[in-house]
Design a protein around this motif. Sequence first.
Motif, PDB file in Angstrom:
ATOM      1  N   VAL A 127      86.863  26.512  35.031  1.00 34.43           N
ATOM      2  CA  VAL A 127      85.840  26.117  36.180  1.00 34.43           C
ATOM      3  C   VAL A 127      86.547  24.690  36.682  1.00 34.43           C
ATOM      4  O   VAL A 127      86.031  24.395  38.126  1.00 34.43           O
ATOM      5  CB  VAL A 127      84.702  26.213  35.789  1.00 34.43           C
ATOM      6  N   PRO A 139      68.221  22.895  28.118  1.00 35.14           N
ATOM      7  CA  PRO A 139      68.045  23.326  26.837  1.00 35.14           C
ATOM      8  C   PRO A 139      67.820  21.972  26.089  1.00 35.14           C
ATOM      9  O   PRO A 139      68.696  20.950  26.157  1.00 35.14           O
ATOM     10  CB  PRO A 139      68.995  24.129  26.357  1.00 35.14           C
ATOM     11  N   GLY A 140      67.241  22.400  24.663  1.00 30.28           N
ATOM     12  CA  GLY A 140      67.179  21.303  23.871  1.00 30.28           C
ATOM     13  C   GLY A 140      68.363  21.736  22.714  1.00 30.28           C
ATOM     14  O   GLY A 140      69.119  22.458  23.206  1.00 30.28           O
ATOM     15  N   PRO A 141      68.534  21.054  21.653  1.00 33.16           N
ATOM     16  CA  PRO A 141      69.582  21.468  20.600  1.00 33.16           C
ATOM     17  C   PRO A 141      69.396  22.841  20.361  1.00 33.16           C
ATOM     18  O   PRO A 141      68.457  23.532  19.796  1.00 33.16           O
ATOM     19  CB  PRO A 141      69.130  20.677  19.531  1.00 33.16           C
ATOM     20  N   VAL A 142      70.705  23.675  20.595  1.00 36.83           N
ATOM     21  CA  VAL A 142      70.869  25.027  20.218  1.00 36.83           C
ATOM     22  C   VAL A 142      71.762  25.342  19.198  1.00 36.83           C
ATOM     23  O   VAL A 142      72.962  24.762  19.653  1.00 36.83           O
ATOM     24  CB  VAL A 142      71.059  25.729  21.722  1.00 36.83           C
ATOM     25  N   ILE A 163      75.819  29.909  24.253  1.00 34.88           N
ATOM     26  CA  ILE A 163      74.747  30.400  25.025  1.00 34.88           C
ATOM     27  C   ILE A 163      75.073  31.366  26.234  1.00 34.88           C
ATOM     28  O   ILE A 163      74.456  32.463  26.440  1.00 34.88           O
ATOM     29  CB  ILE A 163      73.945  29.056  25.611  1.00 34.88           C
ATOM     30  N   GLY A 164      76.349  31.161  26.669  1.00 34.71           N
ATOM     31  CA  GLY A 164      76.890  31.797  27.857  1.00 34.71           C
ATOM     32  C   GLY A 164      76.957  33.373  27.439  1.00 34.71           C
ATOM     33  O   GLY A 164      76.629  34.315  27.913  1.00 34.71           O
ATOM     34  N   ALA A 219      89.185  31.706  33.618  1.00 37.10           N
ATOM     35  CA  ALA A 219      89.305  30.750  34.672  1.00 37.10           C
ATOM     36  C   ALA A 219      88.795  29.285  34.437  1.00 37.10           C
ATOM     37  O   ALA A 219      87.525  29.291  33.863  1.00 37.10           O
ATOM     38  CB  ALA A 219      88.403  31.188  36.116  1.00 37.10           C
ATOM     39  N   SER A 263      71.682  21.916  32.896  1.00 33.83           N
ATOM     40  CA  SER A 263      71.617  20.565  32.281  1.00 33.83           C
ATOM     41  C   SER A 263      71.252  20.479  30.728  1.00 33.83           C
ATOM     42  O   SER A 263      71.704  21.467  30.212  1.00 33.83           O
ATOM     43  CB  SER A 263      70.332  19.818  33.122  1.00 33.83           C
ATOM     44  N   VAL A 297      85.001  19.331  33.739  1.00 37.41           N
ATOM     45  CA  VAL A 297      84.408  20.681  33.427  1.00 37.41           C
ATOM     46  C   VAL A 297      82.847  20.611  33.838  1.00 37.41           C
ATOM     47  O   VAL A 297      82.532  21.569  34.296  1.00 37.41           O
ATOM     48  CB  VAL A 297      84.413  20.907  31.809  1.00 37.41           C
ATOM     49  N   LEU A 312      78.961  23.854  20.189  1.00 36.26           N
ATOM     50  CA  LEU A 312      79.031  22.716  20.931  1.00 36.26           C
ATOM     51  C   LEU A 312      78.101  21.653  20.370  1.00 36.26           C
ATOM     52  O   LEU A 312      78.309  20.387  20.100  1.00 36.26           O
ATOM     53  CB  LEU A 312      78.190  22.980  22.267  1.00 36.26           C
ATOM     54  N   ILE A 365      81.002  21.197  28.269  1.00 38.24           N
ATOM     55  CA  ILE A 365      81.702  20.578  26.748  1.00 38.24           C
ATOM     56  C   ILE A 365      80.727  19.289  26.642  1.00 38.24           C
ATOM     57  O   ILE A 365      80.267  18.834  27.639  1.00 38.24           O
ATOM     58  CB  ILE A 365      83.174  20.157  27.045  1.00 38.24           C
ATOM     59  N   THR A 407      74.730  26.270  18.406  1.00 37.83           N
ATOM     60  CA  THR A 407      76.143  26.847  18.956  1.00 37.83           C
ATOM     61  C   THR A 407      77.095  25.975  18.306  1.00 37.83           C
ATOM     62  O   THR A 407      76.805  24.842  17.854  1.00 37.83           O
ATOM     63  CB  THR A 407      76.197  26.774  20.431  1.00 37.83           C
ATOM     64  N   TYR A 427      85.746  32.817  30.968  1.00 38.51           N
ATOM     65  CA  TYR A 427      86.080  31.889  29.698  1.00 38.51           C
ATOM     66  C   TYR A 427      87.496  31.101  30.087  1.00 38.51           C
ATOM     67  O   TYR A 427      87.891  31.500  31.183  1.00 38.51           O
ATOM     68  CB  TYR A 427      86.329  32.780  28.427  1.00 38.51           C
ATOM     69  N   ALA A 428      87.634  29.987  29.119  1.00 38.81           N
ATOM     70  CA  ALA A 428      88.750  29.109  29.539  1.00 38.81           C
ATOM     71  C   ALA A 428      90.096  29.542  28.545  1.00 38.81           C
ATOM     72  O   ALA A 428      90.944  29.680  28.984  1.00 38.81           O
ATOM     73  CB  ALA A 428      88.318  27.755  29.323  1.00 38.81           C
ATOM     74  N   SER A 429      89.471  29.919  27.302  1.00 37.91           N
ATOM     75  CA  SER A 429      90.696  29.991  26.370  1.00 37.91           C
ATOM     76  C   SER A 429      90.318  31.139  25.458  1.00 37.91           C
ATOM     77  O   SER A 429      91.223  31.743  24.926  1.00 37.91           O
ATOM     78  CB  SER A 429      91.181  28.836  25.591  1.00 37.91           C
TER      79      SER A 429
HETATM   80  P1  NAP Z   1      79.782  26.288  23.460  1.00 37.45           P
HETATM   81  O1  NAP Z   1      78.986  27.108  22.222  1.00 37.45           O
HETATM   82  O2  NAP Z   1      80.778  25.264  22.831  1.00 37.45           O
HETATM   83  O3  NAP Z   1      80.614  27.291  24.309  1.00 37.45           O
HETATM   84  C1  NAP Z   1      81.051  26.704  25.567  1.00 37.45           C
HETATM   85  C2  NAP Z   1      81.453  27.872  26.451  1.00 37.45           C
HETATM   86  O4  NAP Z   1      82.174  27.299  27.957  1.00 37.45           O
HETATM   87  C3  NAP Z   1      82.648  28.618  25.978  1.00 37.45           C
HETATM   88  O5  NAP Z   1      82.433  29.969  26.462  1.00 37.45           O
HETATM   89  C4  NAP Z   1      83.871  28.265  26.692  1.00 37.45           C
HETATM   90  O6  NAP Z   1      85.119  28.937  26.830  1.00 37.45           O
HETATM   91  C5  NAP Z   1      83.418  27.598  28.036  1.00 37.45           C
HETATM   92  N1  NAP Z   1      84.192  26.652  28.640  1.00 37.45           N
HETATM   93  C6  NAP Z   1      84.400  25.379  28.089  1.00 37.45           C
HETATM   94  N2  NAP Z   1      85.182  25.075  28.900  1.00 37.45           N
HETATM   95  C7  NAP Z   1      85.405  25.709  30.095  1.00 37.45           C
HETATM   96  C8  NAP Z   1      86.165  25.501  31.389  1.00 37.45           C
HETATM   97  N3  NAP Z   1      86.786  24.312  31.604  1.00 37.45           N
HETATM   98  N4  NAP Z   1      86.103  26.779  32.027  1.00 37.45           N
HETATM   99  C9  NAP Z   1      85.499  27.935  31.833  1.00 37.45           C
HETATM  100  N5  NAP Z   1      84.870  27.913  30.678  1.00 37.45           N
HETATM  101  C10 NAP Z   1      84.831  26.898  29.666  1.00 37.45           C
HETATM  102  O7  NAP Z   1      78.826  25.573  24.076  1.00 37.45           O
HETATM  103  P2  NAP Z   1      77.006  26.043  24.413  1.00 37.45           P
HETATM  104  O8  NAP Z   1      76.290  25.304  23.576  1.00 37.45           O
HETATM  105  O9  NAP Z   1      76.845  27.630  24.618  1.00 37.45           O
HETATM  106  O10 NAP Z   1      76.771  25.302  25.752  1.00 37.45           O
HETATM  107  C11 NAP Z   1      76.505  26.166  27.037  1.00 37.45           C
HETATM  108  C12 NAP Z   1      76.040  25.077  27.824  1.00 37.45           C
HETATM  109  O11 NAP Z   1      74.562  24.638  27.509  1.00 37.45           O
HETATM  110  C13 NAP Z   1      76.761  23.770  28.322  1.00 37.45           C
HETATM  111  O12 NAP Z   1      76.479  23.534  29.723  1.00 37.45           O
HETATM  112  C14 NAP Z   1      75.904  22.902  27.375  1.00 37.45           C
HETATM  113  O13 NAP Z   1      76.292  21.557  28.002  1.00 37.45           O
HETATM  114  C15 NAP Z   1      74.640  23.312  27.774  1.00 37.45           C
HETATM  115  N6  NAP Z   1      73.741  22.818  26.587  1.00 37.45           N
HETATM  116  C16 NAP Z   1      73.890  23.194  25.336  1.00 37.45           C
HETATM  117  C17 NAP Z   1      73.112  22.586  24.319  1.00 37.45           C
HETATM  118  C18 NAP Z   1      73.309  22.904  22.763  1.00 37.45           C
HETATM  119  O14 NAP Z   1      72.542  22.438  22.000  1.00 37.45           O
HETATM  120  N7  NAP Z   1      74.140  23.870  22.416  1.00 37.45           N
HETATM  121  C19 NAP Z   1      71.777  21.861  24.760  1.00 37.45           C
HETATM  122  C20 NAP Z   1      71.638  21.389  26.085  1.00 37.45           C
HETATM  123  C21 NAP Z   1      72.550  21.840  26.808  1.00 37.45           C
HETATM  124  P3  NAP Z   1      86.303  29.228  25.560  1.00 37.45           P
HETATM  125  O15 NAP Z   1      85.539  30.000  24.468  1.00 37.45           O
HETATM  126  O16 NAP Z   1      87.231  30.073  26.373  1.00 37.45           O
HETATM  127  O17 NAP Z   1      86.636  27.677  25.367  1.00 37.45           O
END
Ligand code: NAP
Length: 246
Positions: free
Chosen positions: A65, A184-187, A18-19, A63, A140, A114, A191, A94, A189, A37-39
Amino acid sequence: MSKQVQQVAIITGASRGIGAAVAARLARDGFAVVINYASSADQADRLVGALRETGARAIAVRANVASAAEVTQLFDTTERELGKVDVLVNNAGIMKVAQLADTSDALFDQTFDVNVRGSFNTMREAARRMNSGGRIVNFSSTALALNMPGYAIYNATKAAVESFTHVFAKELRGRHITVNAVAPGPVATDLLLDGKTSEQIAHFASMPPLERLGQPDDVADVVSFLAGPDARWVNGQVLRANGGLA
Ligand code: NAP
């Protein structure tokens, strides 16, 4: 005639998911963007390259976070390279699903570090040095409202983020900075998808009345709204972007 200064947005966790979509959307909206980003340095660099090809100003900054010192450096680098921050998107997060009884101390600490400390670190830094008139968008999750087994620790972190959002919106009185959250609901990605069977994924896709998984752009468009001029009167709110899942 005064020259318009380009606004600056930090998006945490913008190397993927999403980011990354939020960074691309805010770049299209005209912001200079910081892809934190982290890694995943390669993915962050590739996104920066793609955005620059469209004429956008973009940098990648590593960095964690969860580290206050690294978050301070994130803001230092941003100010040096692009200018003071106007928009902060606290997207980094995460999620590891585990029953409470099976959750290790390490998983508890990592998830809170995190998701909660990460948002706390960036908001504290933003309170000290963000431009007035700015926008903060926290992340959230709709999972918080569903109370599904296995989500206790993750949901607790998102409940904390929602609390931060409501209180911080009031603490910033006088600075003309709005603080909102998107849930968001399920996306689709990493995660959500990592480690799940196709049946489990199909189940998540069937949950919203709109009968599909969210895509990163569905959420990026909502963040664009909250970060943009049309949301100027929206403050202290949680916007549940989930296709109607409740
Ligand atoms: P994702 O695809 O797993 O991506 C996570 C991102 O966060 C990556 O860019 C990762 O960087 C970064 N990250 C992880 N730990 C970090 C740290 N310590 N410092 C800096 N960056 C860090 O996750 P996503 O699904 O896009 O989720 C984004 C947000 O949406 C999260 O807050 C999640 O809780 C929320 N969300 C997601 C969903 C869903 O269904 N996907 C639903 C509701 C809410 P690296 O690549 O460098 O590890």
